[in-house]
Design an enzyme around this catalytic site. Structure first.
Site, mmCIF file in Angstrom:
data_model
loop_
_atom_site.group_PDB
_atom_site.id
_atom_site.type_symbol
_atom_site.label_atom_id
_atom_site.label_comp_id
_atom_site.label_asym_id
_atom_site.label_seq_id
_atom_site.Cartn_x
_atom_site.Cartn_y
_atom_site.Cartn_z
ATOM 1 N N MET A 83 0.565 -1.299 0.339
ATOM 2 C CA MET A 83 -0.425 -0.195 0.668
ATOM 3 C C MET A 83 0.400 0.673 0.300
ATOM 4 O O MET A 83 1.813 1.075 0.149
ATOM 5 C CB MET A 83 -1.219 -0.082 1.009
ATOM 6 N N CYS A 84 0.262 2.285 -0.034
ATOM 7 C CA CYS A 84 1.000 3.573 -0.076
ATOM 8 C C CYS A 84 -0.100 4.646 0.212
ATOM 9 O O CYS A 84 -1.253 4.003 0.709
ATOM 10 C CB CYS A 84 0.664 4.166 -1.597
ATOM 11 N N ARG A 85 0.289 5.956 0.634
ATOM 12 C CA ARG A 85 -0.181 7.542 0.958
ATOM 13 C C ARG A 85 -0.091 8.140 -0.262
ATOM 14 O O ARG A 85 1.482 8.499 -0.496
ATOM 15 C CB ARG A 85 0.019 7.515 2.298
ATOM 16 N N ASN A 132 -1.698 3.949 -4.737
ATOM 17 C CA ASN A 132 -2.550 4.038 -3.136
ATOM 18 C C ASN A 132 -3.228 2.476 -3.363
ATOM 19 O O ASN A 132 -4.564 2.438 -3.296
ATOM 20 C CB ASN A 132 -2.670 4.934 -2.621
#
Length: 250
Positions: free
Chosen positions: A1-3, A115
């Site tokens: 995942m990411c932001r 994301n």
């Protein structure tokens, strides 16, 4: 995942949004508040920003965690821009392509971030990859799900689709191919922002002459608005529009 986060408005220091707020991307890299999968985004980071009179953004990307890069902390303190996109990365698969895999990905005036994750990558997206010309596949910055999603978006932009349509059509096609995919996409050309909420959180903050679209709020301002699941956001400093993604087809 990411932001990730995109900003349009009066010029501010990059660090005013990415480093200094109590829940900025710097903190979200190790303690996100609304991330639906994983808790550490330490597999790289990046920021792209626009300078007056130049439509092609500059980028600063690294493979390590944002909190360990003292050079970025110094850069973010002094570089000011009225349009930028920043992201911290949690890799879908470990060790994939290093700095080249860190968002923002770019082409011409565009900056892009993903994301989320596509289960079964790369097999689940192979049918979509086969719809792209070979030359566009060879342009991929990295061998990741995000890079292929970016190629699919860019193909639509080059064909004349609007930013919102390009994201929406890509998300609905990818979701059909991989129903459990998380597909929060973020796109800007320095004049407008388009983003999707699909499988993870998305928020926006708008005020006089500025707009921010982000995975989660970087502070506790009560004006932050959460974007409903499976929604397309298009935004400029003057307005924000929300459209259910069920209105689009791949």
């Amino acid at each position: 995942m990411c932001r990730h986060l995109a900003y349009l408005g009066e010029p501010v220091a990059l660090g005013d949004l990415i480093v200094r707020p109590p829940h900025a991307l710097l903190r979200q890299a190790w303690a996100p508040r609304t991330q639906s999968s994983g808790v550490v985004n330490a597999d790289g980071f990046g920021v792209g920003w626009y300078a007056d009179g130049d439509p092609v953004p500059a980028r600063y990307r690294r493979t390590g965690p944002i909190w360990g890069d003292l050079s970025f902390a110094d850069l973010a303190r002094v570089v000011r821009s009225g349009a930028f996109l920043g992201a911290v990365r949690g890799a879908t698969l470990p060790g994939a392509d290093g700095e080249a895999a860190a968002a923002p990905l770019a082409s011409g005036p565009w900056l892009f971030s993903h994301n989320g994750a596509v289960p079964g990558w790369p097999g689940t997206l192979t049918p979509l990859a086969s719809t792209l010309p070979a030359a566009e596949l060879l342009e991929l910055e990295a061998r990741t799900d995000a890079a292929l999603l970016w190629a699919l978006v860019l193909h639509r932009l080059r064909a004349g689709r609007s930013p919102g349509d390009a994201l929406a059509e890509t998300v609905t096609a990818a979701a059909e191919a991989a129903p459990d995919a998380r597909l929060n996409l973020l796109l800007t050309d320095g004049e407008q922002i388009a983003a999707t909420a699909w499988g993870n959180s998305l928020w926006y903050l708008s005020g006089p002459g500025r707009v921010v679209v982000a995975s989660e709020p970087y502070d506790d301002d009560p004006l932050w608005q959460e974007v409903p699941e499976q929604t397309l956001v298009t935004a400029r400093p003057s307005d924000v529009t929300l459209i259910p993604l069920k209105e689009f087809t791949a």
